[in-house]
Design a protein around this motif. Sequence first.
Motif: not given
Length: 328
Positions: A9-16
């Motif tokens: 669930a956190d891949v987008v925020s953690e990637s950015l």
Amino acid sequence: MKKIINNPADVVSESLNGMQQAYPEFLEYTPDAEIISRHERGNKVAVISGGGAGHEPLHAGFVGKGMLDAAVSGNIFSSPSPDRIGTAIKKMNTGKGVLLIVKNYSGDIMNFGLARDLAEADGIEVESVVVKDDVAVLDSTYSTGRRGIAGTVFVHKIAGAKAEAGAGLPEVKAAAEHAIANIRSMGMAMTPCILPAVGRPGFTLAEDEIEIGMGIHGEPGVERTGIKTAKETAEILLDKILADYDYSNSEVAVLVNGLGGTPLMELYILNKEVQAYLKKRGIKVHKTLVGNYTTALDMTGCSLTLMKLDAELKELLDKPCDTPALKF
């Protein structure tokens, strides 16, 4: 599923967040809104793009001098909300207006359009252009009309260069539309991708199968066929592009794009065949980009993009840029 992640669930925020920490000198991350933006605003037209995550380095990887001022991310393969896009518009507007570069998918068209309407109601001048470079199909599950794929990178470059030169909003929009009119792309897939939240492939291809015209979200292509050589692949994809638009006796920019899981070795072999075939057809290559520019997570496959050049497009393409994914 084997992926280097924490919580799906956190891949987008953690990637950015991780991207911003790799380039803290010129990138800023806005949590919750999932925006990557330039520290340096400049007294110029703001160029903003975005879309679903999973296509990295598109879009955030092209934020920087000479290209985008900000990129807005949705969840994987999902459009960002109008609120997120509106936040980016307000954040980057310097009074010179904002150009939105949108790929032709129904969610992006709806959400960027609504964000534009709300910004204009607040007195911000906003224009938008729609990229639809995929010659594979006229309609798809995700779009009405042609899909926007890797040719978007060239539109970012042309619009960003025009804005960086101090042009007004109508001129920046016109340059972007001029690029769009001269860009065509075609792709193929060899294996499916795996969405982190799902943990399994979204479709299947046999070991000896490829799909010609596969979209960057796994949308169906135009033909399933047996594995081809690099030479055959180049000719199939280029024949489709050249049949759609007249590139004869012209000068072009070429993008040989990987979909995330294809080794660079293979992309360079493909480029060798692309260059030979274009030369045979009397088409002169001015500039070539080879690498992963518009991906589909870990899908293996490729796309080819041609942009027909005239004096204006050539000049703008050659202007300097400095972003995480592209430097001239």
